[in-house]
Design an enzyme around this catalytic site. Structure first.
Site, PDB file in Angstrom:
ATOM      1  N   SER A 288       1.025  -1.173   0.020  1.00 37.08           N
ATOM      2  CA  SER A 288       0.087  -0.122   0.160  1.00 37.08           C
ATOM      3  C   SER A 288       0.944   1.199  -0.028  1.00 37.08           C
ATOM      4  O   SER A 288       2.013   1.201   0.566  1.00 37.08           O
ATOM      5  CB  SER A 288      -0.821   0.027   1.225  1.00 37.08           C
ATOM      6  OG  SER A 288      -1.355   1.300   1.450  1.00 37.08           O
ATOM      7  N   ARG A 327     -21.336  -6.369 -47.111  1.00 32.71           N
ATOM      8  CA  ARG A 327     -20.359  -5.731 -46.293  1.00 32.71           C
ATOM      9  C   ARG A 327     -21.016  -4.438 -45.761  1.00 32.71           C
ATOM     10  O   ARG A 327     -21.415  -3.784 -46.361  1.00 32.71           O
ATOM     11  CB  ARG A 327     -19.065  -5.693 -47.109  1.00 32.71           C
ATOM     12  CG  ARG A 327     -18.440  -6.726 -47.454  1.00 32.71           C
ATOM     13  CD  ARG A 327     -16.923  -6.618 -48.384  1.00 32.71           C
ATOM     14  NE  ARG A 327     -16.128  -5.848 -47.480  1.00 32.71           N
ATOM     15  CZ  ARG A 327     -15.567  -4.843 -47.907  1.00 32.71           C
ATOM     16  NH1 ARG A 327     -15.616  -4.217 -49.122  1.00 32.71           N
ATOM     17  NH2 ARG A 327     -14.677  -4.114 -47.022  1.00 32.71           N
TER      18      ARG A 327
END
Length: 441
Positions: A288, A327
């Protein structure tokens, strides 16, 4: 202070995202396999394979295949320039074809990309990137399941509290829990393997009819598609899949599942490694910035983070199934970034899962201590079953409810003087279930 223009230029010097905000995948093999350089190489591999396939069928000279394959080296191309020019046509294949054609030279340049459309190359390269990344994921899943198998066997009979809706329920064993984790990892492995082996090359030409290949001399363009796939180690496409996005949807599903399967392991570790529970711990936690005493479960945290993000990324890919015409405009373009992020997240999570499983520390003494927290009530289910024939079901329930409300140890109740209250003797078939789970390969 550096002027904004110069800062912007400096910030784009790297050809890949180093992952400053992505500790879950940064530095992982999957990060390299999905980076811009890897993607560029996959695009080039797709182009070279197409020329080789045409050569194999007598549609191009052998020298063309050699020239294109030799030129198809990502190190010879300017990634930043290609990325900038991709905007004009909406994808990076268009500028790449121009650069590759120049690199091949005047004589054999016309054989570059011959008959293909941009989506053929982009989709095929995406499948290559996916296969290469899934291979890495499978390796890590294999290591993870082996580590979990060892934990399950070692702790086959290590009793611990079973918890439902956050509360102690009945005893279980850590071996059964680890065997369950392994079962999910194996489920993920099987899904990833099946998808990896099914991913196809893409070849359809401008509108998925293969017409241009016939115009260039192919008597059977479908044979060309099969040869192309073999060159790449991909499956031959049954049909051009420009708007039939099953391969991408399958990828989305197996990746999201894998993230969730590993996430289940992670959230259990996060819960059981809480300070007030501390039944297990990561082998090497993270520190930490403010509290020196902490050893945070970082591997589990990063895996859990991936599990929370993956479903939304998969949802974008599923959304692209609705692709119009032969497409589409936008549907396949929308896939590239979320799919790459999914591959990265799952690749990073699989890497972290190896470290988590291989380094996990189990604390049987703490588990045994916690079995006694409810002063015998954790075996109330067993007591109900044993007392019902003697006292009657209603009276047995009334007795146990009263004893629970009084909060005194059940061992002090005279009605239970001859009853076995040891919670380690009430783990049901946990051992047999663990053995059965470990038979799976």
């Amino acid at each position: 202070m550096t002027p904004p223009a110069e800062r912007a230029e400096a910030e784009t010097d790297d050809d890949t995202d180093p992952g400053l905000l992505a500790p879950g995948w940064t530095g992982s093999p999957a990060a390299s396999a999905t980076g811009d350089t890897a993607y560029l190489q996959a695009l080039l591999d797709a182009e070279a394979a197409l020329t080789r396939a045409q050569t194999a069928l007598g549609l191009a000279p052998a020298e063309a295949a050699s020239a294109v394959s030799e030129a198809a080296d990502a190190g010879r191309f300017d990634l930043r320039a290609l990325a900038g020019r991709a905007r004009a046509g909406g994808n990076p294949v268009i500028p790449l074809v121009g650069e590759l054609t120049k690199a091949v030279g005047k004589e054999y340049g016309p054989y570059v990309h011959r008959g293909a459309t941009s989506q053929d190359i982009m989709d095929t390269a995406t499948m290559l990137v996916a296969v290469r990344t899934l291979d890495l994921v499978l390796g890590d899943l294999g290591r993870t399941e082996r580590a979990l198998a060892r934990l399950a066997a070692e702790h086959r009979d290590t009793a611990m509290p079973g918890r439902t809706l956050t509360q102690h329920a009945v005893p279980t064993t850590f071996g059964l829990k680890a065997a369950g984790w392994r079962a999910l990892v194996l489920d993920a492995r099987d899904r990833v393997s099946a998808v990896r082996d099914s991913l196809p090359a893409q070849l359809g030409g401008a509108a998925g009819t293969l017409a241009a290949f016939r115009a260039y001399g192919a008597s059977d363009p479908t044979a060309l598609a099969a040869t192309y796939a073999r060159e790449l180690g991909l499956r031959a496409p049954g049909l051009p899949w420009h708007t039939l996005r099953t391969p991408v949807a399958d990828l989305a599903g197996c990746l999201a599942f894998t993230a969730g399967a590993l996430g289940k392991v992670a959230v259990d570790v996060l819960t059981l490694s809480r300070t007030e529970i501390a039944e297990i711990a990561e082998g090497s936690g993270g520190g930490s910035s403010a509290m020196p005493h902490k050893s945070n479960p970082v591997r589990s945290t990063l895996i859990a983070s991936a599990a929370r993000r993956a479903p939304q990324l998969a949802a974008t890919l599923y959304g692209s199934l609705a692709a119009e015409d032969e497409r589409p405009a936008g549907a396949w373009h929308a896939e590239w970034e979320p799919l790459r992020e999914l591959l990265r997240l799952v690749g990073g999570a699989a890497r972290d899962a190896v470290e988590l499983a291989e380094g996990l520390r189990v604390r049987p003494d703490v588990m045994r201590e916690h079995l006694d927290l409810t002063r015998g009530l954790i075996v109330s289910e067993r007591l109900s079953a044993e007392l019902a024939p003697v006292l009657g079901r209603a009276r047995a329930k009334e007795l146990l409810t009263r004893l629970a409300a009084e909060g005194r140890p059940l061992a002090e109740a005279p009605e239970l003087a001859d009853v076995d209250l040891d919670p380690t003797h009430y783990t049901g078939s946990a051992g047999a279930l663990t053995d059965h789970a470990l038979e799976r390969r």
